[in-house]
Design an enzyme around this catalytic site. Sequence first.
Site, PDB file in Angstrom:
ATOM      1  N   SER A 157       1.360  -1.340   0.405  1.00 31.48           N
ATOM      2  CA  SER A 157      -0.061   0.302  -0.007  1.00 31.48           C
ATOM      3  C   SER A 157       0.742   1.255  -0.392  1.00 31.48           C
ATOM      4  CB  SER A 157      -1.061   0.433   1.305  1.00 31.48           C
ATOM      5  OG  SER A 157      -1.828   1.278   0.990  1.00 31.48           O
ATOM      6  N   ASP A 373      -8.474  -3.567  -6.777  1.00 31.26           N
ATOM      7  CA  ASP A 373      -8.160  -2.850  -5.771  1.00 31.26           C
ATOM      8  C   ASP A 373      -8.620  -1.313  -5.397  1.00 31.26           C
ATOM      9  OD1 ASP A 373      -6.982  -1.989  -3.560  1.00 31.26           O
ATOM     10  OD2 ASP A 373      -4.744  -2.648  -4.659  1.00 31.26           O
ATOM     11  N   HIS A 402      -6.899  -5.950  -1.502  1.00 28.99           N
ATOM     12  CA  HIS A 402      -5.751  -4.699  -1.188  1.00 28.99           C
ATOM     13  C   HIS A 402      -5.274  -5.811  -0.470  1.00 28.99           C
ATOM     14  CE1 HIS A 402      -3.474  -1.442  -1.246  1.00 28.99           C
ATOM     15  NE2 HIS A 402      -3.787  -1.361   0.280  1.00 28.99           N
TER      16      HIS A 402
END
Length: 479
Positions: A157, A373, A402
């Site tokens: 991320s 995502d 994700h």
Amino acid sequence: MLEVPLNHARPGGRKIQIAVSRVLHTDPDYKGIIVGNPGGPGGSGLGMARLGAAIPNGVGAKYDWYGFDPRGVGSSTPSLSCDPDYAGAGYDRPDYVPTKRWTKRWWLRVTKKYARDCSRADAKALLPFMRTTDVAADLDALRAAVGAKKLNYYAFSYGTYLGQVYATRYPKRVGRFVWDGVLNAKNAFYQANLDQNIQFDKNINTYFRWLADHDDTFALGTDWRAIRRGYYRLLDRLDRAPAADGKLGPDELSDVMLSAGYYVYDWVAIGEAYAKLAKTGDGADIIAMYAGPGDDNGFAVYNAVQCTDAKWPGWKRTQADAWRIHRKHPFLTWGNTWFNAPCLNWPAASRKAVRVSGDRIKTPILLIAETNDAATVYSGALATRRAFPSSYLIEGVGGTTHSGSLSGIACTDDTIAAYLDTGKLPKRKPGNNRSDQKCDPVPAPEPTDAAARSFGPATNDRMPADLRSLLSNAQRTQR
């Protein structure tokens, strides 16, 4: 604790402490150090030292694994906190959607107060030095302290953006980099949030379709559009009369449902709790899933980084964008708007974003992203692939999860292991707007699977459940 300058431009000035964890290699075929980052910004990364155990074929045992709490986070000192009693994260918030004039005034007032409280926080000296460039310099200081010539790095991320900034600043020190859930550096961070608003709305529709396909379990009907309409009617009803002893309003429900847009892991547990609420009005199970205000540290650091890393627009544009997107994609838009609203009045200056580039990097970099995502949209992975010509992109085709690597998908996980073992990747495909390797996504669970009925990762996940939870908490920060 690693001592680093508060301001790397003045290395002789004030020092701060970065908390570091380590798990040493046990295989004699030693590959070097590897540092992990779970995302955020604002996520504690000390647990990332345990990530090596999740790498297939014992490859993780060939590295010394390091985790760290970025500056201002967790056990690092000073640790930033602005308002542990922030009203915008409590149980008595008004609806996110400001259909009433007083609601908008309330959110503008409390988010402005939060920013003002940050200027009065004990750690306020940190605020001008919380940019990703500062964290990248800390990361390089960790590499130097260990005595490694090159940095190996596994990030999720926001951590992928940190990796892009590091690679741009220190191209000759890039070793084996794995970036999962790839953020588009050009969109950091305001535009990235607008992209989220659109894709999360699409993902919740995917979830409603899944609920409809499993009407025999959830009894919500077979028409996903009717389920969606029922969801928004329920939000209105909770706005008028909160459930669960007054704790469950529309904001709390939408925050819990947001998990279904992030990951498939909890689809069954969320579905059962939501169906119970929708059919009986009993919101106890939903409110048990709501994290509540939690530790303010993560939210404070999230703002401290995002509000200063790049220019942030004023309220006029923010409001116009929010209403424009909300009309078609209402699921997350206003909740996300208020979540980031402290940036409208942040006490430290925002600056020009870093222009990332991988043109000077020769070593392969592994990118991983699922097609749908929502937290870091797939177009960002493609943009990063273009910006880093030595990169190689694995696509989890059609997936909505994700940062789902090491979830037991052999096509993805075995490629990660082989890359970390040899430093090599398959030949990159020609063209810019495509992935290089197509794999299955993290699969949606079967409601008949007993393990899927509990809140947490699937049983085939290679990661320990607490480590997967650490990742998801870091990536959602405070929701």
